[in-house]
Design an enzyme around this catalytic site. Structure first.
Site, PDB file in Angstrom:
ATOM      1  CG  HIS A  88      -1.942   1.084   1.164  1.00  0.00           C
ATOM      2  ND1 HIS A  88      -1.677   2.365   1.551  1.00  0.00           N
ATOM      3  CD2 HIS A  88      -3.212   1.076   0.705  1.00  0.00           C
ATOM      4  CE1 HIS A  88      -2.756   3.109   1.352  1.00  0.00           C
ATOM      5  NE2 HIS A  88      -3.704   2.353   0.830  1.00  0.00           N
ATOM      6  CD  GLU A 157      -5.215   1.763  -3.223  1.00  0.00           C
ATOM      7  OE1 GLU A 157      -6.394   1.996  -2.921  1.00  0.00           O
ATOM      8  OE2 GLU A 157      -4.320   1.625  -2.389  1.00  0.00           O
TER       9      GLU A 157
HETATM   10  P1  PGA Z   1      -9.111   6.544  -0.111  1.00  0.00           P
HETATM   11  O1  PGA Z   1      -7.973   5.460   0.212  1.00  0.00           O
HETATM   12  O2  PGA Z   1     -10.310   5.775  -0.607  1.00  0.00           O
HETATM   13  O3  PGA Z   1      -9.351   7.250   1.175  1.00  0.00           O
HETATM   14  O4  PGA Z   1      -8.570   7.429  -1.180  1.00  0.00           O
HETATM   15  C1  PGA Z   1      -7.795   4.344  -0.610  1.00  0.00           C
HETATM   16  C2  PGA Z   1      -6.701   3.487  -0.074  1.00  0.00           C
HETATM   17  O5  PGA Z   1      -5.762   4.021   0.536  1.00  0.00           O
HETATM   18  O6  PGA Z   1      -6.725   2.257  -0.224  1.00  0.00           O
END
Ligand code: PGA
Length: 239
Positions: A88, A157
């Site tokens: 992450h 992401e």
């Molecule tokens: P967010 O975070 O939906 O608050 O942007 C996503 C994540 O960190 O997995």
């Protein structure tokens, strides 16, 4: 579809219990067939999940041992945990995990047969440097990672979209996901500022098999709303 709620360092054990009760009953009352995974903090893993998987946001890649402050396999197994989030952006960029550490973690938990939700994504400066630089950056996040691991779920992401309210355009998400699809047959999630208002449209994009949601999933009702949107999409495409 696969929908994940990442609590990060939010919610107490009691709050998590209340949350799980809402989501579990929504999933069973609506016969949801999508895969739902909740990642609570370590202190709130004591659930007896029925329709929802509980995963961990991190884990130390050893069975047990002298690693002060870490949580290892033996402790996770006591809670029946078989799902882990690795790579992450907050662990990479805030905590400072290196690709080498991330790959070691991936390898260990893959050997243990865990479902691994593996995250990749670029900072804004990298995206702004153009497609080749961006793809090169993401490629480095695959060093030491087995993209043919059968229990892999890959989450794209963008760092600049996490917790900011910003998202790439639908075209940009599709372009990136189609590049990832060429590399792996694993399900592909999008994450970064997914919320009730955009979840359905993002899940409907080509090569998007689900979403990884942080802040907007802290509300059990909002997360259930996103689950309902996924179920609706399944009906539309005749699943
Ligand atoms: P967010 O975070 O939906 O608050 O942007 C996503 C994540 O960190 O997995």
């Amino acid at each position: 579809m696969i929908l994940c709620a990442n609590f990060k360092a939010n919610k107490t054990r009691q709050e998590t219990r209340a949350y799980m009760a809402v989501v579990e009953s929504f999933v069973s009352a609506n016969d949801i067939s999508d895969t739902i995974i909740v990642f609570p903090p370590f202190t709130a893993l004591d659930h007896d999940p029925r329709n929802v998987l509980i995963g961990v946001q991190n884990g130390y890649p050893v069975i047990n041992g002298a690693y002060t402050g870490e949580i290892a396999l033996e402790q996770l197994e006591e809670f029946g945990i078989r799902t882990i989030l690795i790579g992450h952006s907050e662990r990479r960029h805030v905590i400072g995990e290196t690709q080498e550490q991330i790959a070691a973690k991936f390898q260990f938990f893959a050997e243990q047969g865990f479902v691994i939700v593996y995250c990749v994504g670029e900072p804004l400066s990298v995206r702004e440097a153009g497609n080749d630089v961006m793809m090169g950056y993401i490629e480095q996040q695959f060093e030491g990672i087995d993209l043919s691991y059968p229990d892999l779920i890959l989450a794209y992401e963008p760092v600049w979209a996490i917790g900011t309210g910003l998202t790439p355009s639908n075209e940009d998400i599709e372009a990136l996901h189609s590049a990832l699809r060429a590399k792996t047959s694993a399900p592909l999630l999008y994450g970064g500022s997914v919320k009730v208002e955009n979840a359905g449209e993002i899940m409907a994009l080509d090569n998007v098999d689900g979403v990884l949601v942080g802040s907007a999933a802290l509300s059990a009702n909002d997360f259930c709303d996103m689950i309902a949107q996924a179920a609706e999409l399944n009906t539309e495409i005749g699943e």
